[in-house]
Structure formats: structure tokens, C-alpha cells
Design a protein around this motif. Structure first.
Motif, PDB file in Angstrom:
ATOM      1  N   LEU A 198       0.817  -1.221   0.000  1.00 57.37           N
ATOM      2  CA  LEU A 198       0.000   0.000   0.000  1.00 57.37           C
ATOM      3  C   LEU A 198       0.844   1.262   0.000  1.00 57.37           C
ATOM      4  O   LEU A 198       0.445   2.281  -0.570  1.00 57.37           O
ATOM      5  N   LEU A 199       2.022   1.207   0.625  1.00 57.78           N
ATOM      6  CA  LEU A 199       2.847   2.408   0.747  1.00 57.78           C
ATOM      7  C   LEU A 199       3.585   2.734  -0.548  1.00 57.78           C
ATOM      8  O   LEU A 199       4.085   3.851  -0.714  1.00 57.78           O
ATOM      9  N   GLY A 200       3.635   1.777  -1.466  1.00 60.72           N
ATOM     10  CA  GLY A 200       4.328   2.016  -2.730  1.00 60.72           C
ATOM     11  C   GLY A 200       3.402   2.247  -3.901  1.00 60.72           C
ATOM     12  O   GLY A 200       3.875   2.404  -5.039  1.00 60.72           O
ATOM     13  N   LEU A 201       2.099   2.305  -3.655  1.00 63.73           N
ATOM     14  CA  LEU A 201       1.141   2.376  -4.754  1.00 63.73           C
ATOM     15  C   LEU A 201       1.410   3.494  -5.756  1.00 63.73           C
ATOM     16  O   LEU A 201       1.435   3.251  -6.965  1.00 63.73           O
ATOM     17  N   PRO A 202       1.586   4.767  -5.329  1.00 61.39           N
ATOM     18  CA  PRO A 202       1.651   5.842  -6.331  1.00 61.39           C
ATOM     19  C   PRO A 202       2.999   6.002  -7.012  1.00 61.39           C
ATOM     20  O   PRO A 202       3.108   6.796  -7.959  1.00 61.39           O
ATOM     21  N   PHE A 203       4.015   5.284  -6.567  1.00 63.56           N
ATOM     22  CA  PHE A 203       5.358   5.492  -7.109  1.00 63.56           C
ATOM     23  C   PHE A 203       5.596   4.621  -8.348  1.00 63.56           C
ATOM     24  O   PHE A 203       4.987   3.563  -8.507  1.00 63.56           O
ATOM     25  N   GLY A 258      10.483   1.454  -7.181  1.00 69.68           N
ATOM     26  CA  GLY A 258      10.095   0.460  -6.191  1.00 69.68           C
ATOM     27  C   GLY A 258       8.606   0.420  -5.909  1.00 69.68           C
ATOM     28  O   GLY A 258       8.167  -0.286  -4.995  1.00 69.68           O
ATOM     29  N   GLY A 259       7.818   1.183  -6.687  1.00 75.91           N
ATOM     30  CA  GLY A 259       6.379   1.245  -6.469  1.00 75.91           C
ATOM     31  C   GLY A 259       5.602   0.424  -7.470  1.00 75.91           C
ATOM     32  O   GLY A 259       6.124  -0.513  -8.081  1.00 75.91           O
ATOM     33  N   TYR A 260       4.332   0.820  -7.664  1.00 79.37           N
ATOM     34  CA  TYR A 260       3.432   0.045  -8.518  1.00 79.37           C
ATOM     35  C   TYR A 260       2.797   0.883  -9.621  1.00 79.37           C
ATOM     36  O   TYR A 260       2.001   0.368 -10.399  1.00 79.37           O
ATOM     37  N   GLY A 261       3.134   2.162  -9.687  1.00 80.07           N
ATOM     38  CA  GLY A 261       2.624   3.014 -10.746  1.00 80.07           C
ATOM     39  C   GLY A 261       1.120   3.204 -10.728  1.00 80.07           C
ATOM     40  O   GLY A 261       0.499   3.402 -11.773  1.00 80.07           O
ATOM     41  N   ALA A 262       0.519   3.165  -9.549  1.00 81.66           N
ATOM     42  CA  ALA A 262      -0.933   3.334  -9.437  1.00 81.66           C
ATOM     43  C   ALA A 262      -1.299   4.815  -9.564  1.00 81.66           C
ATOM     44  O   ALA A 262      -0.448   5.703  -9.474  1.00 81.66           O
ATOM     45  N   GLY A 263      -2.595   5.075  -9.763  1.00 83.00           N
ATOM     46  CA  GLY A 263      -3.069   6.432  -9.976  1.00 83.00           C
ATOM     47  C   GLY A 263      -4.051   6.889  -8.914  1.00 83.00           C
ATOM     48  O   GLY A 263      -4.173   6.274  -7.843  1.00 83.00           O
ATOM     49  N   PRO A 264      -4.789   7.958  -9.201  1.00 81.49           N
ATOM     50  CA  PRO A 264      -5.702   8.541  -8.207  1.00 81.49           C
ATOM     51  C   PRO A 264      -6.860   7.630  -7.815  1.00 81.49           C
ATOM     52  O   PRO A 264      -7.371   7.742  -6.702  1.00 81.49           O
ATOM     53  N   TYR A 318      -1.023   7.651   6.512  1.00 78.23           N
ATOM     54  CA  TYR A 318      -0.977   7.420   5.075  1.00 78.23           C
ATOM     55  C   TYR A 318      -1.038   8.740   4.305  1.00 78.23           C
ATOM     56  O   TYR A 318      -0.290   8.944   3.347  1.00 78.23           O
ATOM     57  N   LEU A 319      -1.924   9.630   4.718  1.00 76.15           N
ATOM     58  CA  LEU A 319      -2.064  10.911   4.006  1.00 76.15           C
ATOM     59  C   LEU A 319      -0.782  11.734   4.063  1.00 76.15           C
ATOM     60  O   LEU A 319      -0.263  12.140   3.014  1.00 76.15           O
ATOM     61  N   PRO A 320      -0.229  12.029   5.257  1.00 80.27           N
ATOM     62  CA  PRO A 320       0.983  12.866   5.275  1.00 80.27           C
ATOM     63  C   PRO A 320       2.208  12.203   4.664  1.00 80.27           C
ATOM     64  O   PRO A 320       3.079  12.897   4.122  1.00 80.27           O
ATOM     65  N   THR A 321       2.285  10.886   4.706  1.00 77.32           N
ATOM     66  CA  THR A 321       3.485  10.210   4.214  1.00 77.32           C
ATOM     67  C   THR A 321       3.393   9.867   2.730  1.00 77.32           C
ATOM     68  O   THR A 321       4.239  10.284   1.931  1.00 77.32           O
ATOM     69  N   VAL A 322       2.373   9.111   2.348  1.00 75.35           N
ATOM     70  CA  VAL A 322       2.289   8.604   0.981  1.00 75.35           C
ATOM     71  C   VAL A 322       1.691   9.634   0.027  1.00 75.35           C
ATOM     72  O   VAL A 322       2.231   9.874  -1.062  1.00 75.35           O
ATOM     73  N   VAL A 323       0.573  10.255   0.441  1.00 69.39           N
ATOM     74  CA  VAL A 323      -0.105  11.198  -0.457  1.00 69.39           C
ATOM     75  C   VAL A 323       0.650  12.517  -0.537  1.00 69.39           C
ATOM     76  O   VAL A 323       0.961  13.008  -1.632  1.00 69.39           O
ATOM     77  N   ILE A 324       0.974  13.110   0.617  1.00 66.01           N
ATOM     78  CA  ILE A 324       1.621  14.427   0.606  1.00 66.01           C
ATOM     79  C   ILE A 324       3.132  14.308   0.451  1.00 66.01           C
ATOM     80  O   ILE A 324       3.714  14.877  -0.484  1.00 66.01           O
ATOM     81  N   GLY A 325       3.775  13.569   1.335  1.00 65.39           N
ATOM     82  CA  GLY A 325       5.227  13.408   1.215  1.00 65.39           C
ATOM     83  C   GLY A 325       5.616  12.772  -0.103  1.00 65.39           C
ATOM     84  O   GLY A 325       6.501  13.254  -0.823  1.00 65.39           O
ATOM     85  N   GLY A 326       4.931  11.680  -0.445  1.00 65.66           N
ATOM     86  CA  GLY A 326       5.204  11.037  -1.730  1.00 65.66           C
ATOM     87  C   GLY A 326       4.878  11.923  -2.904  1.00 65.66           C
ATOM     88  O   GLY A 326       5.562  11.893  -3.931  1.00 65.66           O
ATOM     89  N   GLY A 327       3.831  12.741  -2.755  1.00 64.22           N
ATOM     90  CA  GLY A 327       3.459  13.653  -3.831  1.00 64.22           C
ATOM     91  C   GLY A 327       4.533  14.684  -4.119  1.00 64.22           C
ATOM     92  O   GLY A 327       4.853  14.961  -5.291  1.00 64.22           O
ATOM     93  N   PHE A 328       5.096  15.272  -3.076  1.00 66.28           N
ATOM     94  CA  PHE A 328       6.173  16.247  -3.288  1.00 66.28           C
ATOM     95  C   PHE A 328       7.370  15.601  -3.966  1.00 66.28           C
ATOM     96  O   PHE A 328       7.992  16.200  -4.853  1.00 66.28           O
ATOM     97  N   LEU A 329       7.694  14.394  -3.566  1.00 62.27           N
ATOM     98  CA  LEU A 329       8.830  13.717  -4.180  1.00 62.27           C
ATOM     99  C   LEU A 329       8.539  13.346  -5.633  1.00 62.27           C
ATOM    100  O   LEU A 329       9.393  13.529  -6.513  1.00 62.27           O
ATOM    101  N   ARG A 330       7.349  12.836  -5.900  1.00 62.29           N
ATOM    102  CA  ARG A 330       7.011  12.413  -7.268  1.00 62.29           C
ATOM    103  C   ARG A 330       6.967  13.585  -8.241  1.00 62.29           C
ATOM    104  O   ARG A 330       7.466  13.504  -9.357  1.00 62.29           O
TER     105      ARG A 330
END
Length: 380
Positions: free
Chosen positions: A52-57, A62-68, A87-99
């Protein structure tokens, strides 16, 4: 337009629902709340093991290339279970800034640690005076010999107590409310000259206020354009708003189910109160409000991919308006139909309403977003 989930998306939904059904019953949630920072590391590791933590990457990261849509599925499930993990601050927001804005070196340094669950993030944006205005920033970032020197205060940082990395907005130049001159910085949460005050919020999560008194970071800490970071911030916050809309739908869905079950079991005058026509009508109104919110949450998820930032912002603002209104109505009706027991800590229905109320005020309430929609000309 086809709104049916793909086979892979249905598998994601069903597997996550199964995991949460086994590990996140209401009584277990109380146990997790007592852990450091207000959430369970064991559950977070289970999320990582399930991917679940790698979905949007991207797969290369190392992720799964998932979308919205996948984010919507996850956030709705987390809402139904009243999940505390960040999940929101780490994957959605933190991951979003990195992506969207991270350099290759920043992605390599942080994304693998998000995916495997060893690192969590927190978004330090809100200030005393800023309310919902993302460019109202007084925290300063001044050039130093080796990088940047950051001074200021940030408030109500979800996961601020446990986070390994803080994403901080700071002004590199310009006046307090200028759109230009706002940068984004990755700051280690244990950096020298950072002081924290942690506390539990109304919905059971944990947050922190922080003071940055001359925090030194290297030049590599800056994400994207340090003098024009606002478009990136607005994009990530819009994605966070869409994710919150999905979480709210999960909360509303479970609130309605819980209330209907209560109407079927609670007796008055020798019969279940669910047999009273007036209460059936109120439950039907709750269902209508839920489906309106669900439609707008789906629209918000799709809007995160709009190429035009103005169109994206207007669409997600409209969704936030409906989510706020539906959440307030369903929450209030749920409490009232439960009666006095709905006000107790032992009844989960009140916890759903508390979380819905916090979501209503996260990144702009319904009134704020209605004004944004009106000013965009969408109501003309």
C-alpha cells in the motif's frame, strides 16, 4: 464514462478491506491510539508488506505506478476503519512532493524508505495567521554558506510527533502573502534547533506544533524551485484534498451502515425504531447525501489529473464543498438517531463524526471552497 473498477482495483479493495477487518476493529483502535505518536508501527509494516505504501510510485522507484483511483480506494477503506496511521501525510503528501518535484537524488534517498515503511513524513505548512491561505507564509529560509537557514513556527502538523522527515514551506523572499518567494524544504525531524509540542487532536490523531530557531539544512533540502514553489504546493494540497474527500466517503458510508443497524435493533414502544416512517425518511436522506459525496469524491480523484491548474482547483474545491455539507449532515443525523449513546466515547459513531469534522476543516472548509468556486465563475 466507465466507473467500474478493474480486476486489479477490486483485488486492492478486497484485500485491504480484509486486512482492516482482521486488524482494525474498534476496540483494537483504542490500543493503537496509546502507542507512541498515536498509531501502530506493526500495522504500518503490514501496509508496507501489502504494497500500500508504494502504490503511487513508479515501478522503477520500487512502487506500482498506481493512480488517483487507487488512492481513492485506499483512502475510502481507511476512512471506514477509522485508521490512525499516517498514510495521508506520508504517501499522499510526502510522496506527492517527491514524485512531482523531487530530484533524482531526493527520490532515491526517500522513496524506498516510504515504500518499505521505515520512514514517515509530516507536512508543516499551517501558521497562526495563514488559515487556509497556502501563500501566507512568514517562516523564512535564508541562504547560508552551505544551504539554508530556516526560522519560524508551524502548527497542527499531523504526524509531527513521529515523522522522520518534515516538509516545510518557507519564504525565500517577498512579502508575507506574495505568491512568489515560497519554497519547500525537506528537513530531518531530529534536526538541531527544532522544538516540538505534541498533543492529541479531537479525532484521535496526534499532531505537533514546532518552532524552527535557525535550523540549518543543505542545498539539497530544497524541493523544486525555491523561489516559485507555490504551484507545486497547490498541486499536492489538491491531491490531499481529493484523498480526504475519499476518506470522508468511507466515514460517511460506515456512519450510515452503523446507524441503520442501530435503527434495526433499538426498540421503543415495543417495536424497533427503524419501523418509524419518519426515521426511515431521515436514513434515506442520509443515503442521498452519501451518494452525492461519493460522486464528487470520484470527480475530485479524476480532477487531480487535469492539466489546467485553475480547472483542477475549481473542480476539487467543488468536491470539498459537497463533502463538507454531506459529512456534516450525515454526522449530525447519525448522532441524533443514536440518541444519548451517540455522545459517549464507547460508541464509535461519535468518533466518525469527529473525524468528519476535522476533514471538513483540513485545507479549507465548505464555506471557503464555495467562495473559491464562486470567484472562479463556475456558479455564473
Amino acid at each position: 464514462m466507465d466507473f467500474e473498477l478493474s480486476d486489479e482495483q477490486r483485488i486492492l479493495r478486497d484485500s485491504l478491506d480484509g486486512l482492516l477487518a482482521n486488524t482494525y476493529r474498534f476496540g483494537q483502535r483504542y490500543k493503537y491510539m496509546k502507542e507512541k505518536g498515536g498509531w501502530s508501527r506493526a500495522i504500518w509494516n503490514r501496509f508496507a508488506q501489502q504494497g500500500l505504501l508504494g502504490l503511487p510510485f513508479l515501478e522503477a522507484e520500487g512502487g506500482y505506478g498506481a493512480g488517483p483511483v487507487e488512492t481513492l480506494i485506499v483512502m475510502e477503506a481507511l476512512g471506514r476503519a477509522l485508521v490512525l496511521e499516517p498514510y495521508l501525510p506520508t504517501v499522499v503528501i510526502g510522496g506527492g512532493f517527491l514524485r512531482h518535484g523531487g530530484s533524482a537524488a531526493q527520490k532515491a534517498a526517500h522513496i524506498p524508505s516510504i515504500v518499505d515503511g521505515s520512514k514517515t513524513f509530516a507536512f508543516a505548512q499551517l501558521e497562526k495567521h495563514s488559515r487556509y491561505n497556502l501563500n501566507d507564509v512568514t517562516t523564512s529560509a535564508k541562504k547560508s554558506a552551505d544551504g539554508w537557514l530556516i526560522n519560524g513556527e508551524k502548527l497542527i502538523i499531523t504526524n509531527g510527533e513521529n515523522a522522520d522527515v518534515l516538509i516545510i514551506t518557507a519564504r525565500t523572499h517577498g512579502a508575507q502573502r506574495e505568491r512568489c518567494g515560497v519554497g519547500v524544504f525537506l528537513v530531518p525531524a531530529n534536526a538541531k534547533s527544532i522544538s516540538k509540542r505534541s498533543y492529541r487532536t479531537q479525532d484521535g490523531l496526534h499532531a505537533a506544533d514546532i518552532r524552527l530557531a535557525g535550523v540549518e539544512v543543505g542545498a539539497e533540502a530544497a524541493i523544486g524551485d525555491v523561489d516559485n514553489g507555490l504551484p507545486l504546493i497547490e498541486l499536492i494540497v489538491d491531491e490531499a484534498r481529493a484523498a480526504l474527500c475519499a476518506e470522508a466517503v468511507g466515514l460517511m458510508d460506515e456512519s450510515l451502515k452503523t446507524t441503520v443497524e442501530y435503527l434495526k435493533t433499538r426498540k421503543q414502544f415495543g417495536v424497533t425504531i427503524g419501523s418509524f416512517q419518519s426515521l426511515q425518511h431521515r436514513a434515506a436522506d442520509m443515503f442521498v447525501a452519501l451518494e452525492q459525496a461519493r460522486s464528487m469524491a470520484m470527480f475530485a480523484a479524476m480532477a487531480t489529473k487535469f492539466d489546467d491548474p485553475a480547472e483542477r482547483a475549481k473542480s476539487i474545491a467543488a468536491a470539498k464543498v459537497q463533502i463538507g455539507r454531506s459529512g456534516r449532515f450525515i454526522g449530525q443525523q447519525s448522532i441524533q438517531l443514536h440518541g444519548g449513546i451517540g455522545m459517549t466515547l464507547e460508541a464509535k459513531i461519535g468518533h466518525y463524526f469527529k473525524r468528519l469534522t476535522m476533514i471538513e476543516h483540513a485545507f479549507g472548509d465548505a464555506d471557503y471552497h464555495l467562495r473559491r468556486v464562486s470567484e472562479s465563475g463556475a456558479l455564473v
